[in-house]
Design an enzyme around this catalytic site. Structure first.
Site, mmCIF file in Angstrom:
data_model
loop_
_atom_site.group_PDB
_atom_site.id
_atom_site.type_symbol
_atom_site.label_atom_id
_atom_site.label_comp_id
_atom_site.label_asym_id
_atom_site.label_seq_id
_atom_site.Cartn_x
_atom_site.Cartn_y
_atom_site.Cartn_z
ATOM 1 N N SER A 63 0.824 -1.217 0.000
ATOM 2 C CA SER A 63 0.000 0.000 0.000
ATOM 3 C C SER A 63 0.857 1.266 0.000
ATOM 4 C CB SER A 63 -0.917 0.008 1.226
ATOM 5 O OG SER A 63 -1.718 -1.148 1.240
HETATM 6 N N1 SAM Z 1 -0.305 -4.926 4.137
HETATM 7 C C1 SAM Z 1 0.327 -5.269 2.877
HETATM 8 C C2 SAM Z 1 1.735 -4.759 2.763
HETATM 9 O O1 SAM Z 1 2.183 -4.027 3.651
HETATM 10 O O2 SAM Z 1 2.384 -5.100 1.782
HETATM 11 C C3 SAM Z 1 -0.464 -4.831 1.686
HETATM 12 C C4 SAM Z 1 -1.685 -5.593 1.538
HETATM 13 S S1 SAM Z 1 -2.427 -5.684 -0.045
HETATM 14 C C5 SAM Z 1 -3.040 -4.070 -0.288
HETATM 15 C C6 SAM Z 1 -3.851 -6.658 0.454
HETATM 16 C C7 SAM Z 1 -3.505 -8.086 0.807
HETATM 17 O O3 SAM Z 1 -4.681 -8.695 1.336
HETATM 18 C C8 SAM Z 1 -3.063 -8.926 -0.375
HETATM 19 O O4 SAM Z 1 -1.820 -9.503 -0.134
HETATM 20 C C9 SAM Z 1 -4.177 -9.970 -0.499
HETATM 21 O O5 SAM Z 1 -3.717 -11.226 -0.971
HETATM 22 C C10 SAM Z 1 -4.647 -10.049 0.939
HETATM 23 N N2 SAM Z 1 -5.976 -10.628 1.140
HETATM 24 C C11 SAM Z 1 -7.104 -10.493 0.402
HETATM 25 N N3 SAM Z 1 -8.099 -11.216 0.947
HETATM 26 C C12 SAM Z 1 -7.597 -11.807 2.053
HETATM 27 C C13 SAM Z 1 -8.120 -12.673 3.058
HETATM 28 N N4 SAM Z 1 -9.393 -13.097 3.045
HETATM 29 N N5 SAM Z 1 -7.301 -13.086 4.045
HETATM 30 C C14 SAM Z 1 -6.013 -12.686 4.100
HETATM 31 N N6 SAM Z 1 -5.453 -11.886 3.179
HETATM 32 C C15 SAM Z 1 -6.235 -11.446 2.176
#
Ligand code: SAM
Length: 228
Positions: A63
């Site tokens: 992000s």
């Molecule tokens: N916090 C992260 C970082 O610092 O790099 C960025 C996160 S990215 C915007 C959103 C993440 O949420 C992705 O890696 C995606 O695979 C994950 N995601 C989506 N649905 C999810 C779920 N049900 N459980 C866990 N992770 C999930």
């Protein structure tokens, strides 16, 4: 240490965080401490201190630093908290949280990303971050309750298991909305056993939260995009 990288990191903190409305000294210190360039591929390292999301594989992103700072600041951490993060991604936001809180439990849906983040965070010396591969819409009940929960992917509505796993007085921050293009960042505070207060922190745009209590599948969100 690379002086040019250090300078870019300091400029990001001053210009994009402190220069806007991020004032919590612990949050600013965490962003000065964690090297964002260690959380992206080598070919993107030169952009690591730009205030924007970057690709991390599996169609996911690390992000935008300002949005990470806004979410972490909104959790009002003082240092002794147990924090749940949903969406480990690269592990960067977990590292920022771990500089402030006592323990961070982070859940990631993509096994490849979970494994990479776990290895990266261990290499960087973080011993208070625990990464689980699984569906974060169900939380991580074994370690509940949590003083703070940060959801870094956008949900159609707030997953009930996350509300249930929030400690009394705990804060949950999550992007929510029926639109896969734009959502509202919501902070929920648990003010009583069955009483939750909600505030809007403004408009954001996140990748979808996919799971049992989130969007049903990536295909469903793509169908939604095609209808536009
Ligand atoms: N916090 C992260 C970082 O610092 O790099 C960025 C996160 S990215 C915007 C959103 C993440 O949420 C992705 O890696 C995606 O695979 C994950 N995601 C989506 N649905 C999810 C779920 N049900 N459980 C866990 N992770 C999930």
């Amino acid at each position: 240490m690379n002086d040019a990288i250090d300078l870019r990191r300091e400029r990001m903190v001053q210009q994009d965080l402190a220069g806007r409305d991020i004032t919590d000294p612990q949050v600013l210190r965490a962003f000065r401490t964690v090297a964002r360039d260690a959380f992206v591929s080598a070919d993107l390292a030169e952009f690591a201190y730009d205030d924007r999301p970057l690709p991390i594989g599996e169609n996911q992103t690390i992000s935008q630093p300002y949005v990470v700072a806004l979410m972490v600041a909104s959790l009002r951490l003082v240092g002794d908290e147990r924090v749940l993060e949903i969406g480990t991604g690269s592990g960067y936001a977990a590292a920022i949280l771990a500089c402030i809180a006592k323990d961070v439990f982070s859940v990631e849906r993509h096994a490849v990303l979970a494994d990479q983040a776990r290895a990266r965070l261990a290499t960087l010396g973080f011993t208070n971050i625990h990464v689980l591969h699984g569906d974060g819409t169900l939380g991580w009940p074994e370690h509940a309750p949590y003083d703070a929960i940060s959801v870094t992917a956008a949900a159609p509505e707030i997953p009930a298991p996350l509300l249930a796993q929030l400690a009394a007085g705990g804060r949950l921050v999550i992007p929510v909305g029926p639109d896969v293009y734009a959502q509202e960042l919501i902070r929920v505070t648990r003010v009583g056993p069955d009483d939750y207060r909600q505030e809007s922190l403004g408009g954001v745009r996140f990748v979808p939260l996919i799971g049992d209590k989130g969007w049903p599948s990536e295909a469903a969100t793509r169908r939604d995009l095609r209808r536009r």
